[in-house]
Design a protein around this motif. Structure first.
Motif, short mmCIF file in Angstrom:
data_model
loop_
_atom_site.label_atom_id
_atom_site.label_comp_id
_atom_site.label_asym_id
_atom_site.label_seq_id
_atom_site.Cartn_x
_atom_site.Cartn_y
_atom_site.Cartn_z
N GLY A 136 -0.59 3.42 17.68
CA GLY A 136 -0.07 2.50 16.66
C GLY A 136 -0.67 2.80 15.29
N ILE A 137 -1.99 3.05 15.26
CA ILE A 137 -2.67 3.33 13.98
C ILE A 137 -2.15 4.65 13.39
CG2 ILE A 137 -4.92 3.89 12.92
CD1 ILE A 137 -6.22 1.87 14.77
N LEU A 138 -1.98 5.66 14.27
CA LEU A 138 -1.48 6.96 13.80
C LEU A 138 -0.08 6.82 13.19
CD1 LEU A 138 -1.78 10.13 13.73
CD2 LEU A 138 -0.58 10.13 15.91
N ALA A 139 0.79 6.10 13.89
CA ALA A 139 2.16 5.90 13.39
C ALA A 139 2.11 5.19 12.03
CB ALA A 139 2.97 5.09 14.38
N ALA A 140 1.25 4.17 11.91
CA ALA A 140 1.15 3.43 10.64
C ALA A 140 0.62 4.35 9.54
CB ALA A 140 0.22 2.23 10.81
N TYR A 141 -0.35 5.19 9.87
CA TYR A 141 -0.91 6.11 8.86
C TYR A 141 0.19 7.06 8.36
CZ TYR A 141 -3.27 10.23 7.06
OH TYR A 141 -3.62 11.28 6.27
N LEU A 142 0.96 7.65 9.30
CA LEU A 142 2.00 8.61 8.91
C LEU A 142 3.06 7.93 8.05
CD1 LEU A 142 2.43 10.50 12.29
CD2 LEU A 142 1.34 11.37 10.22
N TYR A 143 3.39 6.68 8.38
CA TYR A 143 4.42 5.96 7.64
C TYR A 143 3.93 5.59 6.24
CZ TYR A 143 8.12 2.56 6.74
OH TYR A 143 9.18 1.89 6.20
N VAL A 144 2.69 5.09 6.17
CA VAL A 144 2.12 4.70 4.87
C VAL A 144 2.01 5.91 3.95
CG1 VAL A 144 -0.01 3.88 3.75
CG2 VAL A 144 0.89 2.66 5.71
N LYS A 145 1.61 7.06 4.54
CA LYS A 145 1.40 8.28 3.76
C LYS A 145 2.69 8.72 3.06
CE LYS A 145 0.59 12.07 6.10
NZ LYS A 145 1.23 13.32 5.91
N ASP A 146 3.84 8.59 3.75
CA ASP A 146 5.11 9.10 3.21
C ASP A 146 5.93 8.02 2.50
OD1 ASP A 146 4.52 11.59 4.09
OD2 ASP A 146 5.64 11.42 5.97
N SER A 147 5.46 6.78 2.53
CA SER A 147 6.27 5.71 1.96
C SER A 147 6.06 5.62 0.44
CB SER A 147 5.92 4.38 2.62
OG SER A 147 6.56 3.34 1.96
N PRO A 148 7.17 5.62 -0.34
CA PRO A 148 7.00 5.50 -1.79
C PRO A 148 6.62 4.08 -2.25
CG PRO A 148 9.32 5.61 -1.22
CD PRO A 148 8.56 5.75 0.05
N VAL A 149 6.92 3.10 -1.41
CA VAL A 149 6.56 1.72 -1.77
C VAL A 149 5.49 1.19 -0.82
CG1 VAL A 149 8.79 1.11 -2.78
CG2 VAL A 149 8.45 0.83 -0.34
N ALA A 150 4.85 0.10 -1.22
CA ALA A 150 3.79 -0.48 -0.39
C ALA A 150 4.38 -0.95 0.94
CB ALA A 150 3.15 -1.64 -1.12
N VAL A 151 3.69 -0.62 2.01
CA VAL A 151 4.16 -0.99 3.35
C VAL A 151 3.60 -2.37 3.73
CG1 VAL A 151 4.16 -0.31 5.78
CG2 VAL A 151 4.24 1.44 4.01
N THR A 152 4.47 -3.21 4.24
CA THR A 152 4.04 -4.56 4.62
C THR A 152 3.52 -4.57 6.07
OG1 THR A 152 6.25 -5.10 5.38
CG2 THR A 152 5.72 -5.65 3.10
#
Lengths: 187, 172
Positions: A41-57
Motif C-alpha cells: 500500500g505504501i509503495l503504491a501511494a509513493y508511486l502515485y504521489v511521485k507522478d501526480s501533478p496535483v496534491a494527492v488526498t
C-alpha cells in the motif's frame, strides 16, 4: 491524475505484495504486522504521489490501497494454486498444510486439533478451505493495504491540497486578469 | 485542510470502528471459545489469524488460560485502531506537515521497539510492545477515517459506465 493513473501503481504494489505473500518462507514476513501488505500500500501511494501533478488526498490513498489489496489477493491466490498443486503432487495437499499449521499454533486444545483433523478428512474440504482463506485474505489485505495507502500519502505528500471536495472553505474566485484599470476619479 | 466533521465523516468512522471491532472480537473470542470447548470455531480462528501474526505464546496475552489469536503488538494496533475510530482526531489534518509528524512520531517507537532488541540495545517487554502498537494504531486510525470519508464523498464508482446500463425489452 485521473483514475486510470491509479492502476499502474496499484498493479505494481499489488503484484509485489501478492507474490511476496504467497511464497513459502518469504510470506512469513507478513507475520510482522502484515508487513508486505502495508508495504504494498505504501509503495503504491509513493508511486502515485511521485507522478501526480496535483496534491494527492487521503481518499485517493485509501482507494489506491483498496485496489492494491484486491490485486494482491488475486495475485496471491493465482500463485497459491500451482503451489498447492505441487504440494498435492508431493502427497501433502492443502489440508496437510492446515494440519501442519495447526501443529504450530500454541496452546491449542487437543480436542480442537482433533476436530479440525476429522473435518479435514472429509472430501472437498481442500476447495472449501482455499475459498474461505481467500475471502479472509481479501478482507484483511484490503483493510491493511488501505491503511498502507493512507500512511503512504501522509508521509510522501508534502503539498497542500488546493480544494479537497467537501472539505474546507470554498475556493475564492480569482480576479480576472485582462481588465483595464478603473479611470481616475473626477475631482 | 481542517474541516468540520459531518454525516459522512461520522458514518465512515463508525464503519471502520465496526470493522476493527469485529477483528478485535475475533482474536479475543478464540481463547474464550477454546476455554468453553467450542474447539472447532476456536481452531479456525487461530488458523486464520496465523496468516497475519506469528502467535508466539510468550508474546501473546493470556485469556481464560489460552493465548489470544494475535501477539501483544498486533492486539495493541487493532485495539488502537478500534478505539481511535470512535473519537474525533481531526486536528491532525491541520496541514500535511502536522500529519506527517504525527504518523512518524507514532511509527518510530514501534519500529525502534521491534528492531532495537535485535541489536541488543533495548529489551522490549509485553507492555512496551502493546503500548507502541496501540500508539501506532491510534495514529493510523484518523488517517484511514479521513481517507474513507473522502473516498465516500468522491464516490468514484459513480463514474463507472455500468450505472447507465438498463435492461431493455421485456416480456410484455
Amino acid at each position: 491524475m485521473n483514475d486510470a493513473g491509479m492502476l499502474k501503481p496499484a498493479l505494481i504494489g499489488g503484484v509485489l505484495l501478492g507474490i511476496l505473500s504467497a511464497l513459502p518462507v518469504i510470506s512469513l514476513f507478513n507475520c510482522i504486522c502484515c508487513a508486505w501488505v502495508i508495504g504494498g500500500g505504501i509503495l503504491a501511494a509513493y508511486l502515485y504521489v511521485k507522478d501526480s501533478p496535483v496534491a494527492v488526498t487521503l481518499g485517493r490513498g485509501v482507494a489506491l490501497g483498496l485496489m492494491t489489496g484486491i490485486i494482491g489477493t488475486i495475485v496471491s491466490g493465482l500463485f497459491m494454486v500451482p503451489l498447492f498443486m505441487l504440494w498435492n503432487r508431493g502427497g501433502v495437499g492443502i489440508m496437510g498444510q492446515v494440519r501442519e499449521a495447526l501443529e504450530r499454533i500454541p496452546n491449542l486444545p487437543p480436542e480442537a486439533e482433533e476436530s479440525i483433523r476429522a473435518l479435514s478428512e472429509r472430501g472437498g474440504m481442500d476447495v472449501l478451505f482455499f475459498a474461505t482463506s481467500l475471502i479472509f485474505m481479501l478482507g484483511t489485505y484490503c483493510l491493511v493495504a488501505m491503511l498502507g495507502g493512507a500512511i503512504g500519502v501522509a508521509i510522501f505528500e508534502r503539498r497542500k491540497p488546493n480544494s479537497t471536495p467537501g472539505y474546507g472553505p470554498p475556493p475564492t474566485p480569482e480576479p480576472p486578469v485582462n481588465i483595464p484599470p478603473p479611470p481616475p476619479p473626477d475631482m | 485542510m481542517k474541516a468540520p466533521e459531518h454525516g459522512i465523516g461520522i458514518y465512515a468512522r463508525f464503519l471502520l470502528a465496526a470493522a476493527w471491532g469485529i477483528l478485535c472480537l475475533s482474536f479475543t473470542a478464540a481463547p474464550v471459545l477454546a476455554a468453553h470447548a467450542c474447539n472447532k470455531t476456536a481452531a479456525i480462528l487461530y488458523l486464520f489469524f496465523s496468516f497475519i501474526c506469528h502467535q508466539i505464546p510468550e508474546r501473546s496475552f493470556l485469556v481464560c488460560g489460552h493465548t489470544l489469536a494475535v501477539c501483544h503488538r498486533c492486539s495493541g494496533i487493532y485495539l488502537g485502531l478500534f478505539l481511535a475510530a470512535l473519537i474525533d482526531l481531526s486536528f491532525i489534518h491541520k496541514s500535511p506537515r502536522v500529519r506527517r509528524c504525527w504518523v512518524l512520531a507514532a511509527t518510530v517507537p514501534l519500529v525502534l521497539d521491534a528492531l532495537l532488541p535485535c541489536v541488543g540495545l533495548w529489551h522490549s517487554g509485553d507492555l512496551s510492545r502493546f503500548l507502541t502498537g496501540m500508539l501506532f494504531g491510534t495514529a493510523a486510525a484518523p488517517l484511514l477515517g479521513r481517507g474513507v470519508t473522502e473516498l465516500l464523498q468522491e464516490a468514484p464508482w459513480r463514474r463507472f459506465p455500468f450505472r447507465n446500463l438498463s435492461l431493455k425489452g421485456g416480456l410484455s
